[in-house]
Enzyme design. Structure first.
Site, PDB file in Angstrom:
ATOM      1  N   GLU A 129      18.455  -9.371  38.108  1.00 26.71           N
ATOM      2  CA  GLU A 129      19.771  -8.895  37.694  1.00 26.71           C
ATOM      3  C   GLU A 129      20.829  -9.525  38.580  1.00 26.71           C
ATOM      4  O   GLU A 129      20.631  -9.677  39.778  1.00 26.71           O
ATOM      5  CB  GLU A 129      19.843  -7.369  37.788  1.00 26.71           C
ATOM      6  CG  GLU A 129      21.151  -6.764  37.289  1.00 26.71           C
ATOM      7  CD  GLU A 129      22.188  -6.556  38.379  1.00 26.71           C
ATOM      8  OE1 GLU A 129      23.378  -6.356  38.053  1.00 26.71           O
ATOM      9  OE2 GLU A 129      21.809  -6.600  39.570  1.00 26.71           O
ATOM     10  N   SER A 130      21.954  -9.940  37.968  1.00 24.70           N
ATOM     11  CA  SER A 130      23.079 -10.500  38.697  1.00 24.70           C
ATOM     12  C   SER A 130      22.641 -11.759  39.444  1.00 24.70           C
ATOM     13  O   SER A 130      22.160 -12.710  38.832  1.00 24.70           O
ATOM     14  CB  SER A 130      23.673  -9.441  39.627  1.00 24.70           C
ATOM     15  OG  SER A 130      24.883  -9.873  40.191  1.00 24.70           O
ATOM     16  N   ALA A 131      22.780 -11.779  40.774  1.00 23.27           N
ATOM     17  CA  ALA A 131      22.301 -12.937  41.537  1.00 23.27           C
ATOM     18  C   ALA A 131      20.822 -13.170  41.283  1.00 23.27           C
ATOM     19  O   ALA A 131      20.357 -14.319  41.288  1.00 23.27           O
ATOM     20  CB  ALA A 131      22.560 -12.720  43.025  1.00 23.27           C
TER      21      ALA A 131
END
Length: 553
Positions: free
Chosen positions: A238-240
């Protein structure tokens, strides 16, 4: 992202409260596993076994600081694996506090925030560990699919202890598609993404990604002892972490080296980034602040700097909630080793792993990152912000066109579809719309349209929690559908098991193609899921993707 992480950390306490009156299960014996010549003792927890804090690399300390991760020799000494290892050194948090507060008050708030965060997420340089959660009845003959989780945190903060892999494994057992969950720590901030000419020349860029790659190699070597099948690994983040997953799909000419067979990305795709020398100003700042300016080899000098002194210098660099927001100081860049080119160029060149994948976003990705720019209140200031922060090399005509494509009309801004509500300033919703598209939505669409017809893929959009003031369906909110046992958990574990997210949960989720850009929409209300089309803000995102391809962020 940080808000979502706080909610996730609270989950174990909520679970304890809910079960306070229940009869305890009989305590099982602590599980053990043999790794090389060592017996590793984990802990029994309900229907799963947990092995936490297992080292997978030599400590990246001393001469190994700012070096490629080094594999361990064979395990030879018995050890206990019953608690998470420390997170890697974290970027000190700087909250977007209004300028109206005195500096002393701002400092006090940030100091307390960091003290609390350090208690919740203790960190140390010796941090490269993995965690394995497996069904209690798994044996080396089980050959279970493996879900390899890569956490998010803007490449600046984060660790594995936030995420309860037991929720994932329990749900996989309930769905009769048992799986093993593995999570990995990796170096973040300057420790993982130092960037400069010196770093490029030494071939030690993108160390956080290299840490992840070594952890995936560890899975190949050892996951069989826990009951996993090394040929059935899905990487998920998730995200990074999702951006990391995408970059693992692009590195090495798209050759997975057998490390994974599927990919699942929550809010993260191949983002437009420039050469690693673009981070020179931050490297030079660390060199100056640590007294290494006069050294003949500044990189080697940084390796010998006292940890606390180096951390103090790192704390002087911009955080994700600083004014420049998602134009991060520390993030993956083109280093000539892990990334041979701008990720979006690699996509165009066909340097993409040929594996099934899922990629989706939250509807209001940019809201959390727009609180640090509340002083941007006019059209001219909005354009100046884009020109100065996001696209300093782009011609003025591109900035003007983007200003037209992302208008100041409040009803067009993010949180989307909320009319004139949620306008902290005249430009807040406009800037939130732009930032969410520039870093998340437009790169996802660019990636998926480029890969249409080349491999099986699915997309989603999370529109839940839309009623939360100012942030709406904010970045990271989709994880509440996963680590609290929501319906997205089912899709993750089914995809890991069958390379297809469909089953008996919700509605049928059709694949994504350019002809039929289907998205599974997670919604509030009586209709929790629906199929929508990826056809919103088409002109704006297409133009934005072309601009960032020429002038990477």
């Amino acid at each position: 992202m940080l808000f979502a992480s706080s909610l996730l950390r609270a989950a174990p306490l909520l679970a304890v409260a809910a079960l306070a009156g229940a009869s305890p299960l009989a305590k099982r014996a602590d599980p053990t596993v043999k790794l090389d010549n060592a017996t590793v003792t984990g802990s029994a927890s309900g229907s799963v076994n947990k092995f936490l804090g297992i080292p997978f690399a030599q400590p990246p300390t001393g001469n190994l600081r700012f070096q490629l991760p080094q594999p361990l020799s064979a395990y030879s000494t018995d050890f206990s694996a019953t608690s998470f290892g420390p997170a890697c050194p974290q970027q000190p948090i700087k909250l977007p506090i209004p300028d109206s507060l005195p500096q002393q008050a701002k400092d006090a708030i940030n100091n307390v925030t960091n003290l609390l965060y350090d208690v919740i997420t203790p960190a140390a340089e010796d941090c490269l560990t993995v965690n394995v959660v497996a069904p209690a009845d798994a044996t080396p003959d089980s050959k279970l699919p493996v879900i390899a989780w890569i956490f998010g945190g803007g490449f600046e903060v984060g660790g594995t202890s936030t995420y309860d892999g037991g929720v994932i494994v329990d749900r996989a057992i309930d769905l009769d598609v048992p799986a093993i969950y593995v999570s990995m720590n990796y170096r973040v901030a300057a420790f993982g993404f130092l960037a400069s000419k010196e770093v490029k020349d030494a071939g030690v860029g993108n160390l956080g990604l290299q840490d992840q790659r070594l952890a995936l190699q560890w899975i190949q070597q050892y996951i069989g002892a826990f009951g996993g099948d090394a040929s059935k690994v899905t990487i998920w983040g998730e995200s990074a972490g999702a951006i990391s997953v995408a970059l693992h799909m692009l590195t090495n000419g798209g050759d997975t080296q057998g490390l994974f067979r599927g990919a699942f990305m929550n809010s993260g795709s191949p983002i437009p980034v420039g050469d690693i020398t673009e981070g020179q100003q931050y490297y030079d700042y660390l060199v100056d602040q640590t007294g290494c300016s006069g050294a003949s080899d500044t990189l080697d000098c940084l390796r010998g700097v006292d940890y606390d002194e180096l951390m103090k210098a790192v704390g002087g660099t911009p955080f994700i909630f600083s004014y420049q927001s998602l134009v991060l100081a520390w993030l993956p860049r083109v280093d000539g080793v892990f990334l041979k080119d701008d990720p979006q160029n690699l996509v165009t060149q066909g340097s993409v792993a040929n594996v099934p994948f899922i990629s989706g976003d939250c509807d209001d990705e940019g809201t959390l990152f727009s609180f640090s720019t509340l002083n941007v209140t006019s059209d001219d200031q909005w354009s100046d912000y884009l020109q100065t922060i996001y696209l300093p090399k782009a011609p003025g005509a591109d900035i003007s066109q983007l200003a037209t494509l992302y208008p100041s009309d409040l009803s067009d801004g993010s949180p989307f579809n909320t009319g004139i509500a949620n306008a902290l300033t005249p430009e807040f919703k406009r800037l939130a719309a732009f930032q969410g598209d520039a870093v998340f939505q437009a790169p996802r669409r660019y990636f998926m349209q480029a890969q249409s017809g080349k491999q099986p893929m699915w997309s989603f959009i999370n529109k839940r929690l839309k009623a939360i003031p100012f942030v709406g369906s904010f970045h990271g909110s989709d994880l509440l559908n996963v680590f609290f046992g929501g319906d997205m958990t089912d899709y993750v574990v089914r995809f890991a098991a069958n390379l297809d997210p469909n089953g008996d949960t919700g509605i049928s989720w059709p694949k994504y193609t350019t002809d039929a850009p289907n998205m599974l929409a997670f919604q509030d209300g009586f209709t929790p899921q629906a199929i929508e089309q990826d056809n919103y803000r088409v002109d704006a995102m297409q133009y934005l993707a072309n601009v960032t391809l020429q002038f990477p962020i």
